[in-house]
Write a protein that holds these residues in place. Structure first.
Motif, PDB file in Angstrom:
ATOM      1  N   PRO A  66       3.119 -10.140  13.260  1.00  0.00           N
ATOM      2  CA  PRO A  66       3.447  -8.902  13.604  1.00  0.00           C
ATOM      3  C   PRO A  66       2.965  -7.948  12.182  1.00  0.00           C
ATOM      4  O   PRO A  66       3.607  -8.380  11.019  1.00  0.00           O
ATOM      5  N   LEU A  67       2.435  -7.188  11.791  1.00  0.00           N
ATOM      6  CA  LEU A  67       2.455  -6.966  10.357  1.00  0.00           C
ATOM      7  C   LEU A  67       3.741  -6.344  10.180  1.00  0.00           C
ATOM      8  O   LEU A  67       4.569  -6.361   8.987  1.00  0.00           O
ATOM      9  N   THR A  68       5.062  -5.386  11.099  1.00  0.00           N
ATOM     10  CA  THR A  68       6.092  -5.324  10.389  1.00  0.00           C
ATOM     11  C   THR A  68       6.477  -6.379  10.632  1.00  0.00           C
ATOM     12  O   THR A  68       8.138  -6.863   9.618  1.00  0.00           O
ATOM     13  N   LEU A  69       6.778  -7.742  10.795  1.00  0.00           N
ATOM     14  CA  LEU A  69       7.895  -9.019  10.587  1.00  0.00           C
ATOM     15  C   LEU A  69       7.018  -9.071   9.266  1.00  0.00           C
ATOM     16  O   LEU A  69       7.763  -9.333   7.875  1.00  0.00           O
ATOM     17  N   VAL A  70       5.575  -9.107   8.504  1.00  0.00           N
ATOM     18  CA  VAL A  70       5.436  -9.071   7.450  1.00  0.00           C
ATOM     19  C   VAL A  70       6.347  -8.361   5.912  1.00  0.00           C
ATOM     20  O   VAL A  70       6.558  -9.013   5.222  1.00  0.00           O
ATOM     21  N   PHE A  71       6.372  -6.951   6.622  1.00  0.00           N
ATOM     22  CA  PHE A  71       6.944  -5.729   5.717  1.00  0.00           C
ATOM     23  C   PHE A  71       8.189  -6.549   5.959  1.00  0.00           C
ATOM     24  O   PHE A  71       9.153  -6.658   4.590  1.00  0.00           O
ATOM     25  N   ALA A  72       9.296  -6.784   6.585  1.00  0.00           N
ATOM     26  CA  ALA A  72      10.622  -7.213   6.858  1.00  0.00           C
ATOM     27  C   ALA A  72      10.568  -8.450   6.277  1.00  0.00           C
ATOM     28  O   ALA A  72      11.996  -8.208   5.216  1.00  0.00           O
ATOM     29  N   PHE A  73      10.139  -9.168   6.266  1.00  0.00           N
ATOM     30  CA  PHE A  73       9.726 -10.474   5.056  1.00  0.00           C
ATOM     31  C   PHE A  73      10.044  -9.399   3.954  1.00  0.00           C
ATOM     32  O   PHE A  73      11.134 -10.781   3.089  1.00  0.00           O
ATOM     33  N   ALA A  91       5.200  -3.404  -0.039  1.00  0.00           N
ATOM     34  CA  ALA A  91       4.250  -3.063   1.237  1.00  0.00           C
ATOM     35  C   ALA A  91       3.037  -2.817   0.941  1.00  0.00           C
ATOM     36  O   ALA A  91       2.213  -3.278   1.264  1.00  0.00           O
ATOM     37  N   CYS A  92       2.510  -2.975  -0.692  1.00  0.00           N
ATOM     38  CA  CYS A  92       1.295  -3.437  -0.960  1.00  0.00           C
ATOM     39  C   CYS A  92       1.117  -4.945  -0.587  1.00  0.00           C
ATOM     40  O   CYS A  92       0.015  -5.239  -0.762  1.00  0.00           O
ATOM     41  N   ILE A  93       1.819  -5.426  -1.191  1.00  0.00           N
ATOM     42  CA  ILE A  93       2.053  -7.012  -0.812  1.00  0.00           C
ATOM     43  C   ILE A  93       2.091  -7.274   0.329  1.00  0.00           C
ATOM     44  O   ILE A  93       0.806  -8.082   1.029  1.00  0.00           O
ATOM     45  N   ALA A  94       2.449  -6.668   1.161  1.00  0.00           N
ATOM     46  CA  ALA A  94       2.340  -6.641   2.303  1.00  0.00           C
ATOM     47  C   ALA A  94       1.473  -6.833   3.377  1.00  0.00           C
ATOM     48  O   ALA A  94       0.308  -7.307   4.168  1.00  0.00           O
ATOM     49  N   LEU A  95       0.547  -5.731   2.615  1.00  0.00           N
ATOM     50  CA  LEU A  95      -0.599  -5.242   3.598  1.00  0.00           C
ATOM     51  C   LEU A  95      -2.353  -6.335   2.243  1.00  0.00           C
ATOM     52  O   LEU A  95      -2.713  -6.274   3.592  1.00  0.00           O
ATOM     53  N   ILE A  96      -1.881  -6.370   1.810  1.00  0.00           N
ATOM     54  CA  ILE A  96      -2.922  -7.569   0.975  1.00  0.00           C
ATOM     55  C   ILE A  96      -2.644  -9.182   2.089  1.00  0.00           C
ATOM     56  O   ILE A  96      -3.545  -9.199   1.977  1.00  0.00           O
ATOM     57  N   ASN A 159      -3.273   1.279   8.859  1.00  0.00           N
ATOM     58  CA  ASN A 159      -1.923   0.737   8.774  1.00  0.00           C
ATOM     59  C   ASN A 159      -0.473   0.828   7.582  1.00  0.00           C
ATOM     60  O   ASN A 159       0.976   0.266   7.888  1.00  0.00           O
ATOM     61  N   THR A 160      -0.793   1.469   6.658  1.00  0.00           N
ATOM     62  CA  THR A 160      -0.064   2.051   5.688  1.00  0.00           C
ATOM     63  C   THR A 160       1.364   2.775   6.403  1.00  0.00           C
ATOM     64  O   THR A 160       2.333   2.927   5.499  1.00  0.00           O
ATOM     65  N   THR A 161       1.042   3.550   7.131  1.00  0.00           N
ATOM     66  CA  THR A 161       2.222   4.113   7.878  1.00  0.00           C
ATOM     67  C   THR A 161       3.774   3.247   8.671  1.00  0.00           C
ATOM     68  O   THR A 161       4.810   3.629   8.326  1.00  0.00           O
ATOM     69  N   GLY A 165       8.395   3.037   7.724  1.00  0.00           N
ATOM     70  CA  GLY A 165       9.793   2.579   8.213  1.00  0.00           C
ATOM     71  C   GLY A 165      10.889   1.344   7.424  1.00  0.00           C
ATOM     72  O   GLY A 165      11.766   0.660   7.620  1.00  0.00           O
ATOM     73  N   PHE A 166      10.388   1.673   5.935  1.00  0.00           N
ATOM     74  CA  PHE A 166      10.423   0.201   4.902  1.00  0.00           C
ATOM     75  C   PHE A 166      10.737   1.505   3.227  1.00  0.00           C
ATOM     76  O   PHE A 166      10.401   0.811   2.793  1.00  0.00           O
ATOM     77  N   SER A 167      11.613   2.168   3.710  1.00  0.00           N
ATOM     78  CA  SER A 167      11.470   3.266   2.251  1.00  0.00           C
ATOM     79  C   SER A 167      10.599   3.282   1.966  1.00  0.00           C
ATOM     80  O   SER A 167      10.591   3.535   0.358  1.00  0.00           O
ATOM     81  N   VAL A 168       9.168   3.631   2.001  1.00  0.00           N
ATOM     82  CA  VAL A 168       8.165   4.048   1.402  1.00  0.00           C
ATOM     83  C   VAL A 168       7.403   5.378   1.608  1.00  0.00           C
ATOM     84  O   VAL A 168       7.378   5.677   2.641  1.00  0.00           O
ATOM     85  N   LEU A 169       8.069   6.257   0.586  1.00  0.00           N
ATOM     86  CA  LEU A 169       7.468   7.579   1.225  1.00  0.00           C
ATOM     87  C   LEU A 169       6.052   7.613   1.150  1.00  0.00           C
ATOM     88  O   LEU A 169       5.251   7.849  -0.308  1.00  0.00           O
TER      89      LEU A 169
END
Length: 218
Positions: A66-73, A91-96, A159-161, A165-169
């Motif tokens: 899940p993308l959320t886990l990639v962000f959390a990691f 966030a950029c690295i997670a999306l990439i 998916n940028t939304t 949840g990880f403090s990105v406005l």
């Protein structure tokens, strides 16, 4: 109707900042995932077994995470390794990292639409694998890659939304800020939906233009 427009005009600064960051995330992650995904796609069709195995492992691992886990990691686990990265770059690295797996599969599928005989003929002329891929195969595969590639980028834009949840406005974070201001959430969500439709529309138009252009070129 006046109340609906008031939500936008009274909070124009928040909407502006949120969608500007969304566009930044999309552009940076789009370029990064296109580059990394193309490299992974080249690995997937490489004659070197180790490269094929690495590409396949990466794609299967990331696509099933899940993308959320990639962000959390990246946001919570990586700092534990004494590697400090701000929220926006994380966030950029997670999306990439996540989107490149899907780009890879689009590239691989596009390459498979090109007749194998063309690559064999190019190799018979002494061309290297890199030359065959970049000069012969990929230019032809682009026609088949456009529709699924645009779908991948549209999905990434939405998916940028998750970054909210990880403090990105960005656009996904707007409802939380608006709730603190006491604004009606229904109107807020409608404006966010309209904003995303405005961002997605150029991608859809670009897809149709490229499809029409290359269909005629055939």
């Amino acid at each position: 109707m006046g109340e609906f427009f008031r939500v936008l005009t009274d909070n124009a600064d928040l909407f502006r900042d949120g969608f500007i960051n969304t566009v930044k995330l999309f552009l940076i992650a789009g370029v990064g995932s296109l580059v990394l995904g193309t490299l992974l796609g080249a690995m997937r069709v490489s004659p070197v077994p180790a490269l094929r195995a690495f590409g396949a492992t990466y794609v299967n691992l990331v696509r099933n995470t899940p993308l959320t886990l990639v962000f959390a990691f990246l946001v919570f686990a990586v700092p534990k390794l004494d590697v400090n990265i701000d929220y926006f770059p994380s966030a950029c690295i997670a999306l990439i990292a996540y989107t490149s797996a899907f780009v890879c599969e689009v590239v691989r599928s596009g390459v498979n639409t090109v007749a194998a005989g063309q690559a064999e003929a190019a190799r018979a002329l002494g061309m290297t694998f890199g030359q065959v891929l970049t000069l012969i195969v990929l230019p032809q595969a682009l026609r088949a890659m456009v529709p699924p590639m645009m779908s991948v980028f549209i999905a990434m834009l939405k998916n940028t939304t998750i970054a909210a949840g990880f403090s990105v406005l960005e656009a996904g974070a707007i409802p939380a800020y608006m709730a603190e201001r006491g604004e009606p959430q229904f109107a807020v969500l409608l404006w966010i939906t309209i904003g995303f439709l405005i961002l997605i529309l150029p991608l859809v138009v670009l897809q149709r233009v490229l499809e029409r252009k290359w269909r005629v070129a055939r």
